[in-house]
Design a protein around this motif. Structure first.
Motif, PDB file in Angstrom:
ATOM      1  N   GLN A   1       0.868  -1.188   0.000  1.00  0.00           N
ATOM      2  CA  GLN A   1       0.000   0.000   0.000  1.00  0.00           C
ATOM      3  C   GLN A   1       0.896   1.226   0.000  1.00  0.00           C
ATOM      4  OE1 GLN A   1      -2.653   0.421   3.350  1.00  0.00           O
ATOM      5  NE2 GLN A   1      -2.931   2.604   2.970  1.00  0.00           N
ATOM      6  N   ASN A   2       0.770   2.064  -1.009  1.00  0.00           N
ATOM      7  CA  ASN A   2       1.618   3.239  -1.138  1.00  0.00           C
ATOM      8  C   ASN A   2       1.003   4.447  -0.441  1.00  0.00           C
ATOM      9  OD1 ASN A   2       4.054   2.662  -2.858  1.00  0.00           O
ATOM     10  ND2 ASN A   2       2.451   1.818  -4.184  1.00  0.00           N
ATOM     11  N   LEU A   3       1.835   5.464  -0.227  1.00  0.00           N
ATOM     12  CA  LEU A   3       1.369   6.716   0.354  1.00  0.00           C
ATOM     13  C   LEU A   3       0.465   7.446  -0.627  1.00  0.00           C
ATOM     14  CD1 LEU A   3       4.743   7.983   1.868  1.00  0.00           C
ATOM     15  CD2 LEU A   3       2.850   6.927   3.111  1.00  0.00           C
ATOM     16  N   SER A   4      -0.496   8.195  -0.095  1.00  0.00           N
ATOM     17  CA  SER A   4      -1.417   8.971  -0.929  1.00  0.00           C
ATOM     18  C   SER A   4      -1.198  10.457  -0.686  1.00  0.00           C
ATOM     19  CB  SER A   4      -2.871   8.615  -0.594  1.00  0.00           C
ATOM     20  OG  SER A   4      -3.122   7.243  -0.844  1.00  0.00           O
TER      21      SER A   4
ATOM     22  N   LEU B   1      -2.878  15.610   9.867  1.00  0.00           N
ATOM     23  CA  LEU B   1      -2.271  14.849   8.771  1.00  0.00           C
ATOM     24  C   LEU B   1      -1.948  13.442   9.256  1.00  0.00           C
ATOM     25  CD1 LEU B   1      -0.804  14.448   6.022  1.00  0.00           C
ATOM     26  CD2 LEU B   1       1.251  15.362   7.135  1.00  0.00           C
ATOM     27  N   LYS B   2      -2.350  12.438   8.460  1.00  0.00           N
ATOM     28  CA  LYS B   2      -1.962  11.058   8.744  1.00  0.00           C
ATOM     29  C   LYS B   2      -1.642  10.364   7.427  1.00  0.00           C
ATOM     30  CE  LYS B   2      -3.067   6.890  11.352  1.00  0.00           C
ATOM     31  NZ  LYS B   2      -4.034   6.211  12.244  1.00  0.00           N
ATOM     32  N   LEU B   3      -0.367   9.997   7.244  1.00  0.00           N
ATOM     33  CA  LEU B   3       0.085   9.250   6.076  1.00  0.00           C
ATOM     34  C   LEU B   3       0.269   7.795   6.476  1.00  0.00           C
ATOM     35  CD1 LEU B   3       2.796  11.728   4.721  1.00  0.00           C
ATOM     36  CD2 LEU B   3       0.435  11.480   3.932  1.00  0.00           C
ATOM     37  N   THR B   4      -0.269   6.862   5.670  1.00  0.00           N
ATOM     38  CA  THR B   4      -0.160   5.436   5.987  1.00  0.00           C
ATOM     39  C   THR B   4       0.307   4.665   4.759  1.00  0.00           C
ATOM     40  OG1 THR B   4      -2.492   5.049   5.422  1.00  0.00           O
ATOM     41  CG2 THR B   4      -1.981   5.557   7.724  1.00  0.00           C
ATOM     42  N   CYS B   5       1.032   3.573   5.010  1.00  0.00           N
ATOM     43  CA  CYS B   5       1.461   2.667   3.952  1.00  0.00           C
ATOM     44  C   CYS B   5       1.741   1.305   4.574  1.00  0.00           C
ATOM     45  CB  CYS B   5       2.700   3.198   3.233  1.00  0.00           C
ATOM     46  SG  CYS B   5       4.132   3.436   4.316  1.00  0.00           S
ATOM     47  N   SER B   6       1.842   0.273   3.719  1.00  0.00           N
ATOM     48  CA  SER B   6       2.137  -1.083   4.182  1.00  0.00           C
ATOM     49  C   SER B   6       3.295  -1.636   3.362  1.00  0.00           C
ATOM     50  CB  SER B   6       0.908  -1.987   4.030  1.00  0.00           C
ATOM     51  OG  SER B   6      -0.158  -1.515   4.830  1.00  0.00           O
TER      52      SER B   6
ATOM     53  N   ILE C   1       4.240  -1.042  12.793  1.00  0.00           N
ATOM     54  CA  ILE C   1       3.942  -2.288  13.490  1.00  0.00           C
ATOM     55  C   ILE C   1       3.522  -3.322  12.458  1.00  0.00           C
ATOM     56  CG2 ILE C   1       2.507  -3.406  15.235  1.00  0.00           C
ATOM     57  CD1 ILE C   1       2.134  -0.691  16.543  1.00  0.00           C
ATOM     58  N   ALA C   2       4.261  -4.445  12.422  1.00  0.00           N
ATOM     59  CA  ALA C   2       3.935  -5.572  11.537  1.00  0.00           C
ATOM     60  C   ALA C   2       3.743  -5.121  10.092  1.00  0.00           C
ATOM     61  CB  ALA C   2       2.692  -6.291  12.046  1.00  0.00           C
ATOM     62  N   GLY C   3       4.612  -4.232   9.642  1.00  0.00           N
ATOM     63  CA  GLY C   3       4.568  -3.789   8.257  1.00  0.00           C
ATOM     64  C   GLY C   3       3.593  -2.671   7.972  1.00  0.00           C
ATOM     65  N   SER C   4       2.801  -2.273   8.968  1.00  0.00           N
ATOM     66  CA  SER C   4       1.866  -1.157   8.802  1.00  0.00           C
ATOM     67  C   SER C   4       2.512   0.100   9.373  1.00  0.00           C
ATOM     68  CB  SER C   4       0.551  -1.459   9.524  1.00  0.00           C
ATOM     69  OG  SER C   4      -0.350  -0.380   9.384  1.00  0.00           O
ATOM     70  N   CYS C   5       2.775   1.080   8.518  1.00  0.00           N
ATOM     71  CA  CYS C   5       3.549   2.259   8.907  1.00  0.00           C
ATOM     72  C   CYS C   5       2.686   3.513   8.785  1.00  0.00           C
ATOM     73  CB  CYS C   5       4.791   2.407   8.027  1.00  0.00           C
ATOM     74  SG  CYS C   5       5.802   0.908   7.979  1.00  0.00           S
ATOM     75  N   SER C   6       2.910   4.469   9.702  1.00  0.00           N
ATOM     76  CA  SER C   6       2.137   5.710   9.668  1.00  0.00           C
ATOM     77  C   SER C   6       2.982   6.866  10.163  1.00  0.00           C
ATOM     78  CB  SER C   6       0.869   5.585  10.518  1.00  0.00           C
ATOM     79  OG  SER C   6       1.195   5.440  11.890  1.00  0.00           O
TER      80      SER C   6
ATOM     81  N   SER D   1       8.291   4.685  -0.989  1.00  0.00           N
ATOM     82  CA  SER D   1       6.982   5.195  -1.385  1.00  0.00           C
ATOM     83  C   SER D   1       6.982   6.687  -1.097  1.00  0.00           C
ATOM     84  CB  SER D   1       5.862   4.493  -0.614  1.00  0.00           C
ATOM     85  OG  SER D   1       4.595   4.990  -1.011  1.00  0.00           O
ATOM     86  N   LYS D   2       6.619   7.489  -2.089  1.00  0.00           N
ATOM     87  CA  LYS D   2       6.745   8.942  -1.976  1.00  0.00           C
ATOM     88  C   LYS D   2       5.413   9.606  -2.285  1.00  0.00           C
ATOM     89  CE  LYS D   2       9.752  12.713  -3.594  1.00  0.00           C
ATOM     90  NZ  LYS D   2      10.893  13.051  -4.479  1.00  0.00           N
ATOM     91  N   THR D   3       5.136  10.708  -1.581  1.00  0.00           N
ATOM     92  CA  THR D   3       3.913  11.462  -1.841  1.00  0.00           C
ATOM     93  C   THR D   3       4.143  12.923  -1.492  1.00  0.00           C
ATOM     94  OG1 THR D   3       1.517  11.495  -1.497  1.00  0.00           O
ATOM     95  CG2 THR D   3       2.889  11.216   0.454  1.00  0.00           C
TER      96      THR D   3
END
Length: 460
Positions: free
Chosen positions: A144-147, A157-162, A191-196, A223-225
């Protein structure tokens, strides 16, 4: 690889020489002693397990030559497995050898046998085991890439990716190419590949490019946004409150109804005070507001309602206040001088004249004060008296003349006070609406007061 004797570790030294080379383990005892008799064990350990093999060694005392030392020794091979230990013992016996010795010069010869100890043999049996398969390395990959985000200043602001990978990748965040760390402004979690990445209230300084980078031994992925933060529109501050008209001081009779009224610009919040105590909006003292007009309606006045009153107006741009006096007469003989005429609160432009006059029924002296201090006759102010009428005048008011004034009268009956407010309005142009001739006259009077004749620029 380690060696033990009777369960105790053997240290490599001059007596015990331990070597390990190309899978061959050797332990050599130099100048063996009887005390070296015992069980020797070689232990091999790696990340997959442990294996050991043992042998019992007997060292004969030379004093026992010719004595049968038939003993048996056993060697043991031990291996640690997941289910425990497996072992095998092998018999190792002493072999008897006969030797003869003769001497040509000896009359007789004798035969004797010498029993020697055959070196203990040992064997080690390795059991089959499955080699643990090494996990296959996999380069990081973002599932999952950044949006991109478009926010207003003050938004969250909350940026999330996996991301996944083997081994688990290390994750780093960058803002405009600069490494970010969690602090009071930025919160970073993975945590467990889920990044924010989270910012509770963004500012225009948070506008820019954000990158999440994942790294492991197999590779790197990013991953860039972009985050766009729009500044809040600048809100025009309201003008500070300004009294257009001031509340008038009143002289009332016991039992009268009274309305204290003023006009104030700036849409302020207005509060009324008697002395230092705020008057609460109630049936007896009612607050009213109609546009710029503010009122305090008193249903019925009593002698104790006499005193100094103040109207305070406040908005986000500032505060303004106006003080005045309310006097309630009682039918009985007055115990203090009575004001027949009293000064009122006013607003004047800077440079304009101001005059306050009061008259009393019986008075000996009147002292004028500003903000609680007696006004000194410096020559800039005019003081005059005509019978029981007293006048205080400022020929050309300055901004510093704004404040709360009071006429304090003293007579044989006692003392009385009347309070009022002067608000000097400063023009946008420093020279606008100033009576120049009057200002010059005031300055000349100031010079004469200081002992000069005419102009004295140093004194001015």
């Amino acid at each position: 690889v380690t060696w033990t004797k009777d369960g105790r570790d053997i240290t490599h030294n001059e007596h015990y020489m331990c070597q390990y080379s190309s899978g061959v383990c050797t332990m050599e005892v130099q100048s063996a002693q009887v005390s070296d008799t015992g069980t020797y064990t070689c232990i091999a350990v790696n990340e997959l397990g442990t294996e050991e093999t043992s042998s019992y060694v007997v060292v004969e005392d030379r004093a026992h030559e010719g004595v049968d030392l038939r003993k048996s020794a056993k060697s043991r091979s031990v291996r640690q497995t997941k289910s425990g230990y497996s072992s095998r013992y092998e018999d190792s016996s002493y072999n008897e050898s006969s030797y003869s010795s003769s001497s040509k010069t000896s009359r007789s010869s004798r035969k004797y046998t010498e029993e020697t100890v055959e070196e203990s043999s040992y064997s080690s049996r390795r059991s089959d085991r499955k080699k643990r398969e090494e996990p296959q390395e996999v380069a990081p990959e973002f599932t999952q890439n950044l949006s991109p985000e478009i926010l207003r200043e003050g938004d969250r602001l909350k940026l999330t990716c996996s991301v996944k990978g083997t081994p688990d990748p290390d994750v780093e965040w960058y803002f405009n190419g600069q490494l970010l760390k969690s602090d009071s402004h930025v919160k970073i979690r993975c945590i467990a590949g889920s990044c924010s990445l989270e910012i509770s209230e963004v500012t225009v300084d948070d506008d820019g490019s954000y990158t999440c980078k994942a790294i492991n031994s197999a590779g790197v992925a990013s991953s860039k946004t972009s985050v766009q933060v729009t500044a809040k529109p600048q809100q025009k501050l309201a003008d500070p409150p300004r009294f257009i008209t001031h509340p008038l001081g009143l002289r009332l009779n016991d039992g009268d109804a009274a309305t204290l009224e003023c006009q104030i610009s700036g849409s302020p919040e207005v509060k009324w005070y008697k002395g230092r105590e705020q008057i609460t909006d109630s049936e007896d003292f009612r607050y009213e507001n109609d546009g710029d007009t503010y009122r305090l309606v008193i249903a019925e006045v009593f002698p104790e309602d006499s005193g100094m009153y103040k109207c305070v107006a406040e908005n986000e741009a500032g505060t303004a206040s106006s003080s005045f006096t309310v006097f309630v007469e009682v039918p009985e003989e007055p115990q203090s001088p009575q004001f027949n005429k009293f000064p009122q609160s006013r607003t004047v432009d800077e440079g304009s004249p101001f005059k306050a006059t009061c008259a009393l029924d019986d008075v000996e002296t009147v002292m004028w004060t500003k903000d609680g201090r007696e006004i000194e006759d410096t020559g800039r102010f005019n003081f005059s008296q005509d019978g029981n009428s007293f006048t205080f005048e400022i020929p050309a008011a300055l901004a510093t003349d704004s404040g709360v004034y009071c006429a304090k009268a003293t007579s044989s009956k006692g003392k009385a006070e009347w309070q009022f407010t002067l608000d000097v309005r400063v023009s946008s142009s420093p020279c606008a609406d100033i009576d120049v001739l009057q200002l010059i006259k005031s300055m000349q009077e100031c010079c004469r007061c200081l002992g000069g004749n005419g102009w004295n620029m140093t004194a001015i």
